[in-house]
Scaffold this motif. Structure first.
Motif, PDB file in Angstrom:
ATOM      1  N   UNK A  30       5.846  -0.646  22.734  1.00  0.00           N
ATOM      2  CA  UNK A  30       5.378  -0.844  24.102  1.00  0.00           C
ATOM      3  C   UNK A  30       5.314   0.496  24.836  1.00  0.00           C
ATOM      4  N   UNK A  31       4.375   0.611  25.761  1.00  0.00           N
ATOM      5  CA  UNK A  31       4.235   1.827  26.560  1.00  0.00           C
ATOM      6  C   UNK A  31       5.556   2.123  27.275  1.00  0.00           C
ATOM      7  N   UNK A  32       5.918   3.399  27.291  1.00  0.00           N
ATOM      8  CA  UNK A  32       7.185   3.799  27.897  1.00  0.00           C
ATOM      9  C   UNK A  32       8.305   3.922  26.890  1.00  0.00           C
ATOM     10  N   UNK A  77      10.080  10.811  16.925  1.00  0.00           N
ATOM     11  CA  UNK A  77       9.665  10.012  18.070  1.00  0.00           C
ATOM     12  C   UNK A  77       8.383  10.587  18.675  1.00  0.00           C
ATOM     13  N   UNK A  78       7.391   9.716  18.846  1.00  0.00           N
ATOM     14  CA  UNK A  78       6.152  10.113  19.523  1.00  0.00           C
ATOM     15  C   UNK A  78       6.209   9.597  20.951  1.00  0.00           C
ATOM     16  N   UNK A  79       5.984  10.467  21.909  1.00  0.00           N
ATOM     17  CA  UNK A  79       6.079  10.113  23.322  1.00  0.00           C
ATOM     18  C   UNK A  79       4.684   9.792  23.856  1.00  0.00           C
ATOM     19  N   UNK A  80       4.380   8.500  24.010  1.00  0.00           N
ATOM     20  CA  UNK A  80       3.064   8.064  24.480  1.00  0.00           C
ATOM     21  C   UNK A  80       3.239   7.069  25.618  1.00  0.00           C
ATOM     22  N   UNK A  81       2.487   7.266  26.668  1.00  0.00           N
ATOM     23  CA  UNK A  81       2.601   6.405  27.849  1.00  0.00           C
ATOM     24  C   UNK A  81       1.398   5.491  28.035  1.00  0.00           C
ATOM     25  N   UNK A  82       0.245   5.853  27.496  1.00  0.00           N
ATOM     26  CA  UNK A  82      -0.998   5.123  27.722  1.00  0.00           C
ATOM     27  C   UNK A  82      -1.210   4.084  26.636  1.00  0.00           C
ATOM     28  N   UNK A  83      -1.418   2.829  27.044  1.00  0.00           N
ATOM     29  CA  UNK A  83      -1.672   1.772  26.067  1.00  0.00           C
ATOM     30  C   UNK A  83      -2.969   2.073  25.303  1.00  0.00           C
ATOM     31  N   UNK A  84      -3.116   1.496  24.117  1.00  0.00           N
ATOM     32  CA  UNK A  84      -4.348   1.674  23.360  1.00  0.00           C
ATOM     33  C   UNK A  84      -4.090   1.713  21.864  1.00  0.00           C
ATOM     34  N   UNK A  85      -5.161   1.906  21.126  1.00  0.00           N
ATOM     35  CA  UNK A  85      -5.108   2.049  19.673  1.00  0.00           C
ATOM     36  C   UNK A  85      -5.245   3.530  19.349  1.00  0.00           C
ATOM     37  N   UNK A  86      -4.343   4.025  18.504  1.00  0.00           N
ATOM     38  CA  UNK A  86      -4.304   5.449  18.204  1.00  0.00           C
ATOM     39  C   UNK A  86      -4.461   5.690  16.707  1.00  0.00           C
ATOM     40  N   UNK A  87      -4.981   6.873  16.402  1.00  0.00           N
ATOM     41  CA  UNK A  87      -5.019   7.352  15.028  1.00  0.00           C
ATOM     42  C   UNK A  87      -3.915   8.392  14.854  1.00  0.00           C
ATOM     43  N   UNK A 206       0.022  -6.294  31.510  1.00  0.00           N
ATOM     44  CA  UNK A 206       1.473  -6.170  31.371  1.00  0.00           C
ATOM     45  C   UNK A 206       2.155  -7.530  31.497  1.00  0.00           C
ATOM     46  N   UNK A 207       1.670  -8.360  32.424  1.00  0.00           N
ATOM     47  CA  UNK A 207       2.236  -9.700  32.572  1.00  0.00           C
ATOM     48  C   UNK A 207       1.957 -10.550  31.327  1.00  0.00           C
ATOM     49  N   UNK A 208       0.740 -10.454  30.820  1.00  0.00           N
ATOM     50  CA  UNK A 208       0.393 -11.215  29.612  1.00  0.00           C
ATOM     51  C   UNK A 208       1.214 -10.743  28.416  1.00  0.00           C
ATOM     52  N   UNK A 209       1.480  -9.456  28.360  1.00  0.00           N
ATOM     53  CA  UNK A 209       2.307  -8.912  27.285  1.00  0.00           C
ATOM     54  C   UNK A 209       3.697  -9.548  27.323  1.00  0.00           C
ATOM     55  N   UNK A 210       4.259  -9.645  28.516  1.00  0.00           N
ATOM     56  CA  UNK A 210       5.569 -10.295  28.666  1.00  0.00           C
ATOM     57  C   UNK A 210       5.485 -11.765  28.290  1.00  0.00           C
ATOM     58  N   UNK A 211       4.417 -12.446  28.732  1.00  0.00           N
ATOM     59  CA  UNK A 211       4.281 -13.873  28.463  1.00  0.00           C
ATOM     60  C   UNK A 211       4.107 -14.162  26.970  1.00  0.00           C
ATOM     61  N   UNK A 212       3.409 -13.278  26.264  1.00  0.00           N
ATOM     62  CA  UNK A 212       3.241 -13.457  24.817  1.00  0.00           C
ATOM     63  C   UNK A 212       4.602 -13.426  24.119  1.00  0.00           C
ATOM     64  N   UNK A 213       5.406 -12.419  24.443  1.00  0.00           N
ATOM     65  CA  UNK A 213       6.723 -12.305  23.803  1.00  0.00           C
ATOM     66  C   UNK A 213       7.647 -13.434  24.235  1.00  0.00           C
ATOM     67  N   UNK A 245      -1.974  -6.467  20.020  1.00  0.00           N
ATOM     68  CA  UNK A 245      -3.004  -5.476  19.700  1.00  0.00           C
ATOM     69  C   UNK A 245      -4.267  -5.719  20.527  1.00  0.00           C
ATOM     70  N   UNK A 246      -4.615  -7.000  20.726  1.00  0.00           N
ATOM     71  CA  UNK A 246      -5.777  -7.307  21.558  1.00  0.00           C
ATOM     72  C   UNK A 246      -5.544  -6.875  23.001  1.00  0.00           C
ATOM     73  N   UNK A 247      -4.337  -7.039  23.511  1.00  0.00           N
ATOM     74  CA  UNK A 247      -4.019  -6.595  24.865  1.00  0.00           C
ATOM     75  C   UNK A 247      -4.100  -5.068  24.966  1.00  0.00           C
ATOM     76  N   UNK A 248      -3.713  -4.376  23.917  1.00  0.00           N
ATOM     77  CA  UNK A 248      -3.763  -2.908  23.918  1.00  0.00           C
ATOM     78  C   UNK A 248      -5.191  -2.388  23.990  1.00  0.00           C
ATOM     79  N   UNK A 249      -6.119  -3.123  23.378  1.00  0.00           N
ATOM     80  CA  UNK A 249      -7.514  -2.669  23.310  1.00  0.00           C
ATOM     81  C   UNK A 249      -8.384  -3.237  24.411  1.00  0.00           C
ATOM     82  N   UNK A 250      -7.828  -4.122  25.236  1.00  0.00           N
ATOM     83  CA  UNK A 250      -8.646  -4.794  26.266  1.00  0.00           C
ATOM     84  C   UNK A 250      -9.175  -3.806  27.296  1.00  0.00           C
TER      85      UNK A 250
END
Length: 250
Positions: A30-32, A77-87, A206-213, A245-250
């Motif tokens: 998760x971001x953060x 540890x990779x420090x990433x704050x922005x949601x998304x799909x990364x290579x 972010x709310x949907x992410x919480x609701x999914x879990x 993953x779908x939420x990350x790419x939305x």
């Protein structure tokens, strides 16, 4: 001074010569939080002042390491704050041994994909009920009934949705039974709907992410409706990962 420089070049080269570095995996998170990159490092001899850098991910916490001759796994540890799909991109394996007089480096170009999920924002779990239509049309109508009109009861088996358990019958007989519906009610889905969540886009995600879990913790089967797609009802770790993953790419 010339002989010192030549000696430094030789020792610097031999310090990394024959060492094998492999990126095994990068965990989505998760971001953060930190995405953990797992490396397997196999030195041919002792390695001094080993550093690993990245062209895009800054502040990697692997610097000036001393490794013995044993094969070992290292977590970075990779420090990433922005949601998304990364290579995974390009990692730089570098050493400034000896005494910082020379720099010796090589590049690692793995082909790994990973995700940074939206940061969960605690909210009320709001699951809507809907009927699934053909795949061309997605959802055709919504329902708000309590689903008490069922066709029959069958014994609960591992893997069945816990929200179909008839707790009323369990209270009477202490036997776990699940409800079977007939007709079109078999296509009823419990949906987490992007358009029903309040807030700006990132807040909704972010709310949907919480609701999914949270829905997964409570044992619900659920679908997820987003502007860029619709994920059919399911449950379990694979389904949750697909939704995140779908939420990350939305």
């Amino acid at each position: 001074m010339l002989m010192l420089q030549i000696s430094a070049l030789f020792y610097g080269y031999m310090n990394l010569h024959g060492m094998r570095v492999e990126l095994l995996d990068i965990k989505s998170n998760f971001a953060g939080n930190h995405n953990l990159a797992k490396f397997r490092i196999t030195p041919s001899s002792e390695v001094f002042s080993l550093n690993i850098f990245h062209s895009e991910f800054s502040n990697l916490d692997f610097q000036n390491k001393h490794l013995n001759t044993k094969t070992q796994n290292q977590i970075i540890k990779l420090h990433l704050e922005q949601r998304g799909k990364y290579s995974s991109g390009k990692f730089k394996i570098q050493s400034s041994y000896p005494f910082g007089l020379v720099n010796v480096w090589s590049y690692l170009l793995p082909n790994k994909q990973f995700y940074v999920y939206p940061a969960p924002l605690k909210c009320e779990l709001d699951i809507h009920s809907s009927l699934e239509a053909d795949t061309d049309t997605g959802v055709k109508s919504r329902r708000s009934d309590s689903f008490e009109d069922f066709n029959s009861l069958t014994k609960y088996q591992k893997g069945m949705s816990k929200n179909r358990i008839s707790w009323r019958h369990f209270a009477k007989s202490q036997e776990l039974l699940v409800k079977d519906y007939e007709g079109e009610e078999q296509s009823i889905s419990h949906v987490l709907d992007f358009y029903k969540v309040e807030g700006a886009k990132e807040t909704k995600l972010s709310k949907l992410c919480y609701q999914v879990t949270e829905a997964d913790k409570q044992g619900h089967e659920f679908a997820l409706k987003l502007p860029n797609g619709y994920i059919k009802m399911g449950s379990g770790e694979k389904h949750v990962t697909q939704c995140l993953e779908a939420l990350s790419e939305c």
